[in-house]
Write a protein that holds these residues in place. Structure first.
Motif, mmCIF file in Angstrom:
data_model
loop_
_atom_site.group_PDB
_atom_site.id
_atom_site.type_symbol
_atom_site.label_atom_id
_atom_site.label_comp_id
_atom_site.label_asym_id
_atom_site.label_seq_id
_atom_site.Cartn_x
_atom_site.Cartn_y
_atom_site.Cartn_z
ATOM 1 N N GLU A 172 0.930 -1.322 -0.151
ATOM 2 C CA GLU A 172 -0.051 -0.045 -0.021
ATOM 3 C C GLU A 172 0.965 1.179 -0.014
ATOM 4 O O GLU A 172 1.850 1.363 0.813
ATOM 5 C CB GLU A 172 -1.030 -0.106 1.267
ATOM 6 N N GLY A 173 0.877 2.223 -0.869
ATOM 7 C CA GLY A 173 1.469 3.113 -1.168
ATOM 8 C C GLY A 173 2.390 3.216 -2.128
ATOM 9 O O GLY A 173 3.068 4.362 -2.307
ATOM 10 N N ALA A 174 2.833 2.173 -2.598
ATOM 11 C CA ALA A 174 3.778 1.980 -3.590
ATOM 12 C C ALA A 174 3.323 2.096 -4.994
ATOM 13 O O ALA A 174 1.953 2.156 -5.232
ATOM 14 C CB ALA A 174 4.509 0.698 -3.483
ATOM 15 N N LEU A 175 4.055 2.748 -5.954
ATOM 16 C CA LEU A 175 3.849 2.780 -7.233
ATOM 17 C C LEU A 175 2.353 3.700 -7.499
ATOM 18 O O LEU A 175 1.658 3.379 -8.181
ATOM 19 C CB LEU A 175 3.727 1.533 -8.028
ATOM 20 N N PRO A 176 2.414 4.692 -6.622
ATOM 21 C CA PRO A 176 1.052 5.562 -6.869
ATOM 22 C C PRO A 176 0.577 6.273 -8.121
ATOM 23 O O PRO A 176 -0.553 6.543 -8.340
ATOM 24 C CB PRO A 176 1.150 6.576 -5.742
ATOM 25 N N ASN A 177 1.663 6.278 -9.045
ATOM 26 C CA ASN A 177 1.254 6.969 -10.329
ATOM 27 C C ASN A 177 1.484 5.807 -11.748
ATOM 28 O O ASN A 177 1.258 6.377 -12.668
ATOM 29 C CB ASN A 177 2.208 8.225 -10.532
ATOM 30 N N LEU A 178 1.489 4.813 -11.193
ATOM 31 C CA LEU A 178 1.652 3.726 -12.273
ATOM 32 C C LEU A 178 0.362 3.607 -13.223
ATOM 33 O O LEU A 178 -0.653 3.169 -12.788
ATOM 34 C CB LEU A 178 2.140 2.221 -11.682
ATOM 35 N N GLN A 179 0.742 3.872 -14.598
ATOM 36 C CA GLN A 179 -0.340 3.549 -15.335
ATOM 37 C C GLN A 179 -0.192 2.441 -16.346
ATOM 38 O O GLN A 179 -1.073 2.007 -16.780
ATOM 39 C CB GLN A 179 -0.276 4.919 -16.479
ATOM 40 N N THR A 180 0.980 1.969 -16.566
ATOM 41 C CA THR A 180 1.309 0.655 -17.240
ATOM 42 C C THR A 180 2.078 -0.384 -16.956
ATOM 43 O O THR A 180 3.229 0.038 -16.306
ATOM 44 C CB THR A 180 1.860 1.179 -18.893
ATOM 45 N N LEU A 181 1.555 -1.397 -16.745
ATOM 46 C CA LEU A 181 2.440 -2.676 -16.148
ATOM 47 C C LEU A 181 2.502 -3.920 -17.057
ATOM 48 O O LEU A 181 1.325 -4.323 -17.640
ATOM 49 C CB LEU A 181 1.893 -3.082 -14.888
#
Length: 224
Positions: A172-181
């Motif tokens: 929780e709280g990690a990669l808060p702006n990740l759009q593509t995985l």
């Protein structure tokens, strides 16, 4: 490892040169690259451990650099780029092939054959402005754990050819702006944790070359 061409160091006297690609590192080349102040694209191969600091000193002078590709002389040869505390102002695209102990503080980064035995998100310092990260055959572990408050600006994470990887866990709280995985060519990968499902900004999840168990679990709505 990648091998380029042997060229005379006099090429570094062409001060208007904008692209220097596919060259092998020599001590004289490494020291002279800084003369190319108009350089925008640099790809240099067969870099030795003891050339790292001088290469960083030269890169600091290439203030127009946009794309950088560095390959060590062997998979086990360390790439020492720690002295490049800040990248050239326009640098956006970085590809590193070799053994790394920490990530340089750049915006876009591709790691190839980096021989990371520990979770790269734990063993490598998180660059605060990193937007794009690709891990290709760069980690030998079975679980990739993304810790709280890391890669706060990261928008794209590409994971490829990690033969032993079975799961990815996002705290929780990690990669808060990740759009593509994207997870590709990881044949033993079988589990996306609940943390990935909670990523509010995630727009694209690309799974290719993963286990049938992983594909089936998506359809069944598997929970952690």
């Amino acid at each position: 490892q990648i091998s380029g061409c042997e060229i005379p160091s006099q090429v570094c006297t062409f001060q208007g040169l904008q692209k220097l690609s596919g060259i092998n590192a020599t001590n004289k080349i490494v020291e002279s690259i800084g003369n190319l102040t108009q350089l925008k694209n640099l790809a240099i191969y067969k870099v030795k451990e003891d050339q790292g600091k001088k290469l960083c000193d030269s890169i600091k002078k290439t203030t127009s650099l946009f794309s950088l590709d560095i390959s060590s002389i062997s998979e086990d040869e360390p790439l020492h780029l720690e002295s490049l505390v800040s990248s050239p102002p326009y640098l956006e695209d970085v590809w590193l092939l070799g053994h790394l102990e920490r990530l340089p503080p750049w915006m876009k980064l591709g790691l190839y054959f980096s021989n990371l035995a520990q979770n790269p998100f734990f063993s490598l310092k998180s660059p605060p402005n990193l937007l794009w990260l690709k891990l290709y055959d760069a980690y030998d572990g079975t679980e990739l754990r993304c810790y709280t408050s890391i890669f706060l600006k990261l928008k794209t994470l590409i994971i490829m050819n990690l033969a032993n990887l079975r799961s990815i866990v996002v705290e929780e709280g990690a990669l808060p702006n990740l759009q593509t995985l994207s997870i590709c060519e990881c044949p033993d990968f079988r589990r996306v944790g609940e943390g990935v499902r909670r990523l509010a900004t995630l727009k694209l999840l690309n799974l290719n070359g993963v286990s049938h168990e992983m594909v089936n679990s998506i359809g069944k709505g598997e929970r952690e």
